[in-house]
Design a protein around this motif. Structure first.
Motif, PDB file in Angstrom:
ATOM      1  N   ARG A 145      -9.265   2.717   5.415  1.00  0.00           N
ATOM      2  CA  ARG A 145      -9.114   2.002   3.958  1.00  0.00           C
ATOM      3  C   ARG A 145      -7.450   2.116   3.789  1.00  0.00           C
ATOM      4  NH1 ARG A 145     -11.281   3.225  -1.868  1.00  0.00           N
ATOM      5  NH2 ARG A 145     -10.116   1.561  -3.089  1.00  0.00           N
ATOM      6  N   LYS A 146      -6.620   1.080   3.426  1.00  0.00           N
ATOM      7  CA  LYS A 146      -5.254   1.245   2.914  1.00  0.00           C
ATOM      8  C   LYS A 146      -5.191   2.168   1.612  1.00  0.00           C
ATOM      9  CE  LYS A 146      -3.240  -2.870   5.078  1.00  0.00           C
ATOM     10  NZ  LYS A 146      -2.884  -4.127   5.006  1.00  0.00           N
ATOM     11  N   GLU A 170      -4.218  -1.432  -1.850  1.00  0.00           N
ATOM     12  CA  GLU A 170      -4.566  -2.783  -1.470  1.00  0.00           C
ATOM     13  C   GLU A 170      -4.372  -3.871  -2.246  1.00  0.00           C
ATOM     14  OE1 GLU A 170      -8.573  -1.304   0.835  1.00  0.00           O
ATOM     15  OE2 GLU A 170      -7.577  -3.270   1.532  1.00  0.00           O
ATOM     16  N   CYS A 194      -4.695  -4.524  -7.995  1.00  0.00           N
ATOM     17  CA  CYS A 194      -4.244  -3.750  -6.785  1.00  0.00           C
ATOM     18  C   CYS A 194      -5.109  -2.513  -6.850  1.00  0.00           C
ATOM     19  CB  CYS A 194      -2.943  -3.469  -6.994  1.00  0.00           C
ATOM     20  SG  CYS A 194      -2.194  -2.140  -6.147  1.00  0.00           S
ATOM     21  N   GLY A 211       2.226  -1.494  -1.848  1.00  0.00           N
ATOM     22  CA  GLY A 211       1.178  -2.644  -1.369  1.00  0.00           C
ATOM     23  C   GLY A 211       1.693  -3.741  -0.490  1.00  0.00           C
TER      24      GLY A 211
END
Lengths: 111, 113
Positions: free
Chosen positions: A1-2, A5, A23, A102
């Protein structure tokens, strides 16, 4: 998972519309939050900081939801000149001194 | 005028040919940083510097070097560029890292053949 995002979009809206971006961030220890604006092929520029109490600047409103770990940007009465990519930025304020960007949400405002 | 200046703005080079991208700021900022921006990946930090002679790695430091001999300058060095370093590079500075505004240069578009 970033770590941070964003929906890449594009969000295509008519002039005068209200549009909102979210976000999400993965680290609950994150302390500082920002929205930057980036025009095509240009450098990012700070749009606004996001405070716990929210932040409003003219047509732009930014909010923070720590419980759900997301920040939002609301643009009212969209202008053609609002067309750009909006970058969410998060800083953990720990020893790593890293700002996490992001990938950006692209907004297109049409006449 | 307060600004961050990068040079060159555009460069096409070949694999292995050493190059330096200069960055200079006139705002007396202590903090400076280099980022690369690639489609779908956003801005990723390469190196940063909290002050003169103080530098540290960011997220993607491999293949890059930096130095901070003067407060205003923070050059990015690619000792042996490779095609995967083709990217848009931004230098940035700030007076108060983490809470203040980050000022960016106009960007340097680098292509490595």
């Amino acid at each position: 998972r970033k770590e941070v995002e964003q929906d890449p979009g594009p969000f295509n809206v008519p002039e005068g519309a209200t549009v909102a971006f979210n976000c999400t961030y993965s680290n609950s220890a994150s302390q500082s939050f920002f929205w930057y604006r980036q025009d095509c092929r240009k450098e990012p520029k700070l749009l606004m900081s996001v405070y716990s109490s929210g932040n409003e600047d003219g047509r732009f409103t930014a909010q923070l939801n720590r419980a759900s770990q997301y920040i939002s940007l609301l643009i009212r009465d969209s202008k053609l000149s609002d067309s750009a990519t909006y970058l969410c930025v998060v800083n953990m304020m720990d020893s790593s001194y890293k700002l996490i960007f992001g990938s950006g949400t692209r907004l297109l405002v049409r006449p | 005028e307060a600004q961050v200046t990068q040079n060159p703005r555009y460069l096409i080079t070949v694999t292995g040919k050493k190059l330096t991208v200069t960055c200079s700021q006139n705002m007396n900022h202590e903090y400076m940083s280099w980022y690369r921006q690639d489609p779908g990946l956003g801005l990723r930090q390469i190196y940063y510097s909290m002050n003169v002679e103080v530098t540290d790695k960011g997220d993607v430091p491999e293949g890059y070097k930096v130095s901070r001999k003067e407060k205003r300058n923070f050059p990015l060095i690619l000792e042996s560029p490779s095609p995967n370093q083709t990217s848009l590079y931004f230098c940035a500075s700030s007076s108060s890292y983490g809470t203040g505004e980050l000022f960016f240069g106009e960007g340097s578009r680098l292509t490595v053949l």
